[in-house]
Design a protein around this motif. Structure first.
Motif, PDB file in Angstrom:
ATOM      1  N   ASP A  51       0.928  -1.028   0.156  1.00 59.60           N
ATOM      2  CA  ASP A  51      -0.078  -0.144  -0.066  1.00 59.60           C
ATOM      3  C   ASP A  51       0.889   1.132   0.030  1.00 59.60           C
ATOM      4  O   ASP A  51       1.739   1.377   0.956  1.00 59.60           O
ATOM      5  CB  ASP A  51      -0.850  -0.075   1.289  1.00 59.60           C
ATOM      6  CG  ASP A  51      -2.051   1.100   1.173  1.00 59.60           C
ATOM      7  OD1 ASP A  51      -1.552   2.200   1.223  1.00 59.60           O
ATOM      8  OD2 ASP A  51      -2.995   0.769   1.251  1.00 59.60           O
ATOM      9  N   ALA A  52       0.581   2.173  -0.844  1.00 59.16           N
ATOM     10  CA  ALA A  52       1.745   3.177  -0.982  1.00 59.16           C
ATOM     11  C   ALA A  52       1.585   4.195   0.327  1.00 59.16           C
ATOM     12  O   ALA A  52       2.579   4.844   0.529  1.00 59.16           O
ATOM     13  CB  ALA A  52       1.137   4.080  -2.322  1.00 59.16           C
ATOM     14  N   ASP A  53       0.335   4.120   0.976  1.00 54.82           N
ATOM     15  CA  ASP A  53       0.428   4.994   1.949  1.00 54.82           C
ATOM     16  C   ASP A  53       0.818   4.535   3.255  1.00 54.82           C
ATOM     17  O   ASP A  53       1.474   5.023   4.126  1.00 54.82           O
ATOM     18  CB  ASP A  53      -1.113   5.622   2.140  1.00 54.82           C
ATOM     19  CG  ASP A  53      -1.442   6.725   0.904  1.00 54.82           C
ATOM     20  OD1 ASP A  53      -0.355   7.249   0.378  1.00 54.82           O
ATOM     21  OD2 ASP A  53      -2.763   6.664   0.900  1.00 54.82           O
ATOM     22  N   THR A  54       0.345   3.232   3.518  1.00 54.68           N
ATOM     23  CA  THR A  54       0.354   2.263   4.992  1.00 54.68           C
ATOM     24  C   THR A  54       1.974   1.607   4.780  1.00 54.68           C
ATOM     25  O   THR A  54       2.420   1.370   5.921  1.00 54.68           O
ATOM     26  CB  THR A  54      -0.509   1.537   5.211  1.00 54.68           C
ATOM     27  OG1 THR A  54      -0.685   0.346   4.233  1.00 54.68           O
ATOM     28  CG2 THR A  54      -1.931   2.310   5.167  1.00 54.68           C
ATOM     29  N   GLY A  55       2.204   1.340   3.674  1.00 54.46           N
ATOM     30  CA  GLY A  55       3.404   0.623   3.622  1.00 54.46           C
ATOM     31  C   GLY A  55       3.367  -0.942   3.764  1.00 54.46           C
ATOM     32  O   GLY A  55       4.257  -1.800   3.572  1.00 54.46           O
ATOM     33  N   ASP A  56       1.950  -1.526   3.861  1.00 53.58           N
ATOM     34  CA  ASP A  56       1.596  -2.843   4.233  1.00 53.58           C
ATOM     35  C   ASP A  56       1.383  -3.562   3.103  1.00 53.58           C
ATOM     36  O   ASP A  56       1.158  -3.083   1.925  1.00 53.58           O
ATOM     37  CB  ASP A  56       0.219  -2.835   5.078  1.00 53.58           C
ATOM     38  CG  ASP A  56       0.430  -2.168   6.547  1.00 53.58           C
ATOM     39  OD1 ASP A  56       1.618  -2.145   7.081  1.00 53.58           O
ATOM     40  OD2 ASP A  56      -0.551  -1.658   6.942  1.00 53.58           O
ATOM     41  N   GLU A  57       2.017  -4.799   3.204  1.00 53.45           N
ATOM     42  CA  GLU A  57       2.029  -5.610   1.737  1.00 53.45           C
ATOM     43  C   GLU A  57       0.438  -6.021   1.616  1.00 53.45           C
ATOM     44  O   GLU A  57      -0.506  -6.329   2.527  1.00 53.45           O
ATOM     45  CB  GLU A  57       2.724  -7.168   2.102  1.00 53.45           C
ATOM     46  CG  GLU A  57       2.690  -7.911   0.730  1.00 53.45           C
ATOM     47  CD  GLU A  57       3.816  -9.084   1.281  1.00 53.45           C
ATOM     48  OE1 GLU A  57       3.683 -10.010   0.074  1.00 53.45           O
ATOM     49  OE2 GLU A  57       4.253  -9.358   2.115  1.00 53.45           O
ATOM     50  N   VAL A  58       0.194  -5.991   0.348  1.00 53.33           N
ATOM     51  CA  VAL A  58      -1.494  -6.351   0.071  1.00 53.33           C
ATOM     52  C   VAL A  58      -1.687  -7.720  -0.601  1.00 53.33           C
ATOM     53  O   VAL A  58      -0.800  -8.004  -1.596  1.00 53.33           O
ATOM     54  CB  VAL A  58      -2.041  -5.332  -0.856  1.00 53.33           C
ATOM     55  CG1 VAL A  58      -3.447  -5.181  -1.190  1.00 53.33           C
ATOM     56  CG2 VAL A  58      -1.727  -3.951  -0.284  1.00 53.33           C
ATOM     57  N   PRO A  59      -2.425  -8.471  -0.225  1.00 52.12           N
ATOM     58  CA  PRO A  59      -2.630  -9.775  -0.956  1.00 52.12           C
ATOM     59  C   PRO A  59      -3.267  -9.563  -2.115  1.00 52.12           C
ATOM     60  O   PRO A  59      -4.001  -8.659  -2.364  1.00 52.12           O
ATOM     61  CB  PRO A  59      -3.577 -10.705   0.180  1.00 52.12           C
ATOM     62  CG  PRO A  59      -4.348  -9.635   1.220  1.00 52.12           C
ATOM     63  CD  PRO A  59      -3.367  -8.479   0.995  1.00 52.12           C
ATOM     64  N   ASN A  60      -2.938 -10.605  -3.093  1.00 49.21           N
ATOM     65  CA  ASN A  60      -3.676 -10.668  -4.462  1.00 49.21           C
ATOM     66  C   ASN A  60      -5.277 -10.515  -4.480  1.00 49.21           C
ATOM     67  O   ASN A  60      -5.720  -9.774  -5.231  1.00 49.21           O
ATOM     68  CB  ASN A  60      -3.294 -11.766  -5.207  1.00 49.21           C
ATOM     69  CG  ASN A  60      -1.654 -11.926  -5.581  1.00 49.21           C
ATOM     70  OD1 ASN A  60      -0.963 -10.809  -5.638  1.00 49.21           O
ATOM     71  ND2 ASN A  60      -1.033 -13.025  -5.856  1.00 49.21           N
ATOM     72  N   GLU A  61      -5.793 -11.233  -3.581  1.00 48.80           N
ATOM     73  CA  GLU A  61      -7.283 -11.297  -3.576  1.00 48.80           C
ATOM     74  C   GLU A  61      -7.674  -9.759  -3.107  1.00 48.80           C
ATOM     75  O   GLU A  61      -8.880  -9.289  -3.474  1.00 48.80           O
ATOM     76  CB  GLU A  61      -7.772 -12.051  -2.840  1.00 48.80           C
ATOM     77  CG  GLU A  61      -7.626 -12.082  -1.209  1.00 48.80           C
ATOM     78  CD  GLU A  61      -6.122 -12.881  -1.020  1.00 48.80           C
ATOM     79  OE1 GLU A  61      -6.190 -13.038   0.332  1.00 48.80           O
ATOM     80  OE2 GLU A  61      -5.366 -13.256  -1.656  1.00 48.80           O
ATOM     81  N   ASP A  62      -7.130  -8.869  -2.623  1.00 45.33           N
ATOM     82  CA  ASP A  62      -7.520  -7.483  -2.226  1.00 45.33           C
ATOM     83  C   ASP A  62      -6.732  -6.364  -3.151  1.00 45.33           C
ATOM     84  O   ASP A  62      -7.291  -5.106  -3.121  1.00 45.33           O
ATOM     85  CB  ASP A  62      -7.157  -7.194  -0.963  1.00 45.33           C
ATOM     86  CG  ASP A  62      -7.718  -7.857   0.319  1.00 45.33           C
ATOM     87  OD1 ASP A  62      -8.676  -8.445   0.032  1.00 45.33           O
ATOM     88  OD2 ASP A  62      -6.954  -7.935   1.316  1.00 45.33           O
ATOM     89  N   ILE A  63      -6.417  -6.572  -4.343  1.00 44.38           N
ATOM     90  CA  ILE A  63      -5.796  -5.968  -5.339  1.00 44.38           C
ATOM     91  C   ILE A  63      -7.008  -5.838  -6.375  1.00 44.38           C
ATOM     92  O   ILE A  63      -7.223  -6.827  -7.173  1.00 44.38           O
ATOM     93  CB  ILE A  63      -4.601  -6.356  -5.951  1.00 44.38           C
ATOM     94  CG1 ILE A  63      -3.381  -6.358  -4.751  1.00 44.38           C
ATOM     95  CG2 ILE A  63      -3.984  -5.304  -7.168  1.00 44.38           C
ATOM     96  CD1 ILE A  63      -2.122  -6.814  -5.454  1.00 44.38           C
ATOM     97  N   VAL A  64      -7.420  -4.679  -6.784  1.00 49.74           N
ATOM     98  CA  VAL A  64      -8.333  -4.341  -8.108  1.00 49.74           C
ATOM     99  C   VAL A  64      -7.849  -3.357  -8.857  1.00 49.74           C
ATOM    100  O   VAL A  64      -6.797  -2.666  -8.274  1.00 49.74           O
ATOM    101  CB  VAL A  64      -9.672  -3.841  -7.462  1.00 49.74           C
ATOM    102  CG1 VAL A  64     -10.356  -4.998  -6.477  1.00 49.74           C
ATOM    103  CG2 VAL A  64      -9.595  -2.569  -6.642  1.00 49.74           C
TER     104      VAL A  64
END
Length: 307
Positions: A51-64
């Motif tokens: 996430d560009a703001d939080t820096g947390d890794e995003v799982p594939n199922e949450d990417i749109v």
């Protein structure tokens, strides 16, 4: 093993239809490629989707997917919504028209594919479409959806199959005027043109891709082999470039140089087949040597050959 088909569907000319498969006609897999490493540890660099703001890794199922309207404002589009607007060309290549090959501007060409019947049925219909295009000496123009985008595709016969070349849309081709308008209008004299034509005639040939070698790829292979062998890397000599002062004199000298027969060279090696890649030229990895026989045979004494 044959590559996997990029697309499967139907080829249709009016009411004539047959199942077909589309395969990539070119490959970059045999070229030397590099990974990025951490200089300090030698470990490979890994990229994460964060996430560009939080820096947390995003799982594939949450990417749109999202289209940016304004800075930081997006319209989200889901996979289901994209499938809702699926076009007929997602599953069918419909031949819309036939054109002369000379009418296709080379700037519109993207990449070639091989098209062949898919399965044991439809070979008759495929042959009718292929031979019609061949007999009419035309290029068939249709549409196909690849990587979620619709493309124009130009179909031509090749042997028993078809070659389909993806084409660009007009909005993807830049206007040449932006680049050519500052070129000066230079009048070329007849003498200069005659000398230049003479050079062209001396260099005239028929195009054979087997005559060309990827020198940069060969240099990469040589570099890797030298480093694996622990040899020092020395920069190669680069000839100095000189500016042409007298164009007419340069043309005359060029004509003389091209007319001079080249020195006898070693016969060229037989070109490797397209299926064998550049990587076969790399040094073998240590430890992967052929196994030796358990018992060595006694060495026979050399015999003198009779004259």
């Amino acid at each position: 093993m044959a590559p996997r088909a990029n697309w499967k569907g139907f080829l249709r000319l009016s009411l004539v239809t047959c199942p077909v498969a589309l395969y990539p006609a070119t490959s970059e897999g045999e070229k030397i490629s590099f990974n990025q490493l951490n200089r300090q540890t030698g470990h490979r660099i890994k990229y994460l989707r964060v996430d560009a703001d939080t820096g947390d890794e995003v799982p594939n199922e949450d990417i749109v997917k999202g289209y940016e309207l304004d800075k930081g404002q997006y319209i989200e589009v889901t996979k289901d919504e994209l499938e809702e607007i699926a076009l007929e060309s997602t599953r069918t290549i419909e031949i819309d028209e036939f054109v002369d090959k000379a009418d296709i501007d080379p700037r519109y060409l993207i990449r070639p594919y091989y098209l062949r019947p898919d399965g044991k049925v439809g070979h008759d219909a495929f042959a009718v479409i292929r031979e019609t295009i061949r007999e009419m000496d035309k290029v068939a123009i249709g549409r196909v959806v690849l990587t979620n985008r619709e493309h124009i595709i130009a179909l031509e016969p090749m042997d028993k199959g078809l070659v389909g070349t993806l084409l660009r849309y007009p909005y993807e081709v830049r206007n040449e005027a932006e680049y050519f308008e500052e070129i000066e209008n230079v009048k070329v004299t007849k003498d200069m043109l005659d000398l230049a034509k003479h050079i062209v005639n001396q260099k005239a040939s028929s195009f054979d891709p087997e005559k060309f070698e990827d020198h940069y790829e060969a240099a990469l292979i040589d570099l890797i082999n030298q480093k694996r062998a622990g040899k020092p890397i020395t920069p190669k000599f680069k000839p100095a470039t000189t500016n042409v002062v007298d164009l007419m004199e340069a043309l005359r000298r060029s004509v003389g140089r091209e007319a001079t027969p080249a020195k006898a060279a070693k016969p060229a090696k037989k070109a490797r087949k397209a299926s064998s890649g550049q990587k076969e030229m790399l040094m073998p990895i240590e430890g992967k040597k052929p196994k030796e026989t358990a018992a060595k045979k006694p060495t026979a004494k050399p015999q003198r050959k009779s004259a």
